[in-house]
Write a protein that holds these residues in place. Structure first.
Motif, mmCIF file in Angstrom:
data_model
loop_
_atom_site.group_PDB
_atom_site.id
_atom_site.type_symbol
_atom_site.label_atom_id
_atom_site.label_comp_id
_atom_site.label_asym_id
_atom_site.label_seq_id
_atom_site.Cartn_x
_atom_site.Cartn_y
_atom_site.Cartn_z
ATOM 1 N N ILE A 71 -43.314 -12.899 34.736
ATOM 2 C CA ILE A 71 -44.483 -13.378 34.010
ATOM 3 C C ILE A 71 -45.077 -12.208 33.226
ATOM 4 N N TRP A 72 -45.306 -12.419 31.941
ATOM 5 C CA TRP A 72 -45.836 -11.367 31.071
ATOM 6 C C TRP A 72 -47.350 -11.531 30.960
ATOM 7 N N PRO A 73 -48.133 -10.655 31.581
ATOM 8 C CA PRO A 73 -49.598 -10.791 31.544
ATOM 9 C C PRO A 73 -50.164 -10.874 30.129
ATOM 10 N N PHE A 74 -49.628 -10.092 29.203
ATOM 11 C CA PHE A 74 -50.115 -10.128 27.820
ATOM 12 C C PHE A 74 -50.059 -11.544 27.261
ATOM 13 N N LEU A 124 -37.355 -10.004 25.897
ATOM 14 C CA LEU A 124 -37.846 -8.643 25.725
ATOM 15 C C LEU A 124 -37.481 -7.822 26.951
ATOM 16 N N GLY A 125 -37.484 -6.496 26.803
ATOM 17 C CA GLY A 125 -37.040 -5.623 27.886
ATOM 18 C C GLY A 125 -38.157 -4.824 28.524
ATOM 19 N N ARG A 126 -37.847 -4.265 29.679
ATOM 20 C CA ARG A 126 -38.728 -3.329 30.362
ATOM 21 C C ARG A 126 -37.883 -2.446 31.276
ATOM 22 N N THR A 130 -39.740 -14.915 26.972
ATOM 23 C CA THR A 130 -41.070 -15.241 26.473
ATOM 24 C C THR A 130 -40.899 -16.066 25.202
ATOM 25 N N ASP A 131 -42.009 -16.432 24.570
ATOM 26 C CA ASP A 131 -41.918 -17.205 23.335
ATOM 27 C C ASP A 131 -42.048 -16.278 22.128
ATOM 28 N N PHE A 132 -41.511 -16.738 21.006
ATOM 29 C CA PHE A 132 -41.485 -15.921 19.783
ATOM 30 C C PHE A 132 -42.900 -15.615 19.301
ATOM 31 N N ALA A 133 -43.826 -16.547 19.509
ATOM 32 C CA ALA A 133 -45.213 -16.326 19.093
ATOM 33 C C ALA A 133 -45.819 -15.129 19.820
#
Length: 234
Positions: free
Chosen positions: A20-23, A52-54, A70-73
């Motif tokens: 889950i991406w908090p941003f 996306l990576g981390r 994630t989504d492109f937006a």
């Protein structure tokens, strides 16, 4: 601003995890509004799913990281707002097309795309089509993007073994040199003929780079760093 760093590796290992991406969660309303404005300017934009990576790690000719969906937006908002989450990077594969005469072949992105006017090698932010058995397949992504944007297939080039991973801020461009069996001018003509057959091609022009004098302001820093390395005195 830090200069790009280039890591030369032979193996890639990217696990795709349900993170889950908090941003994206915390700024959902702002992200939706931003994307709506982008779509008003470029109606062809589509809010698909991307990766996306981390946690990037370079060790002994090996590059490993974790990717998440994630989504492109959300990706575009993160990009346009100055990359507010420093733990995330945009890591993508690129096919560095090189003619038999040494000329590199790049494309200029069409006006309906999210990177309109930018000049670089065929590429794209990884998506779910690039996931195989829970792993991100960057070599496969490169082959797919080359075919989609230029019409060239694996029969037209020979891929070198190494990857030139250019770390430039929040971007990591994984470039693999693809040696064509024809000179740059012939490759450009073939690609232009393919673009002419498409109703809405992703590329609006093809550029040849034979040295540092051919660099343009529309080329990102990871491209200019790669080219500078390739044409540096040996």
């Amino acid at each position: 601003m830090t200069l790009p760093v280039i890591h030369r590796v032979t193996t890639l290992e990217f696990a795709v995890r349900p993170i889950i991406w908090p941003f994206a969660e915390e700024r959902r309303v702002e992200i939706a509004a931003h994307f709506a404005e982008l779509q008003r300017q470029r109606p062809k934009l589509w809010n698909g799913r991307v990766l996306l990576g981390r946690d990037p790690v370079f060790t002994d000719g090996h590059f490993a990281a974790t990717y998440f969906e994630t989504d492109f937006a959300s990706f575009l908002s993160w990009r346009d707002w100055g990359f507010p989450d420093p733990d995330v990077f945009n890591g993508f594969g690129m096919g560095a097309l090189r003619g038999s005469d040494g000329a590199f072949v790049m494309g200029e992105m069409a006006q309906h795309t999210a990177t309109a006017g930018r000049i670089y090698f065929p590429s794209g932010t990884p998506d779910l089509d690039d996931v195989k058995d829970g792993m991100l397949d960057i070599p496969g992504s490169v082959v797919r993007e080359i075919a989609e944007e230029t019409g060239l297939t694996t029969a037209d080039y020979v891929a070198e073994a190494d990857w030139h991973c250019v770390v430039s801020g929040p971007s990591i461009a994984m470039m693999r040199i693809l040696n064509l069996d024809v000179p740059g001018e012939v490759a450009r003509a073939r690609i232009e003929a393919n673009l002419a057959r498409e109703a809405e091609p992703e590329l609006s022009a093809i550029h040849l780079v034979r040295g540092m004098d051919d660099l343009r302001p529309a080329m990102p820093r990871f491209i200019t760093a790669f080219i500078a390395q390739q044409f540096a005195p040996r």
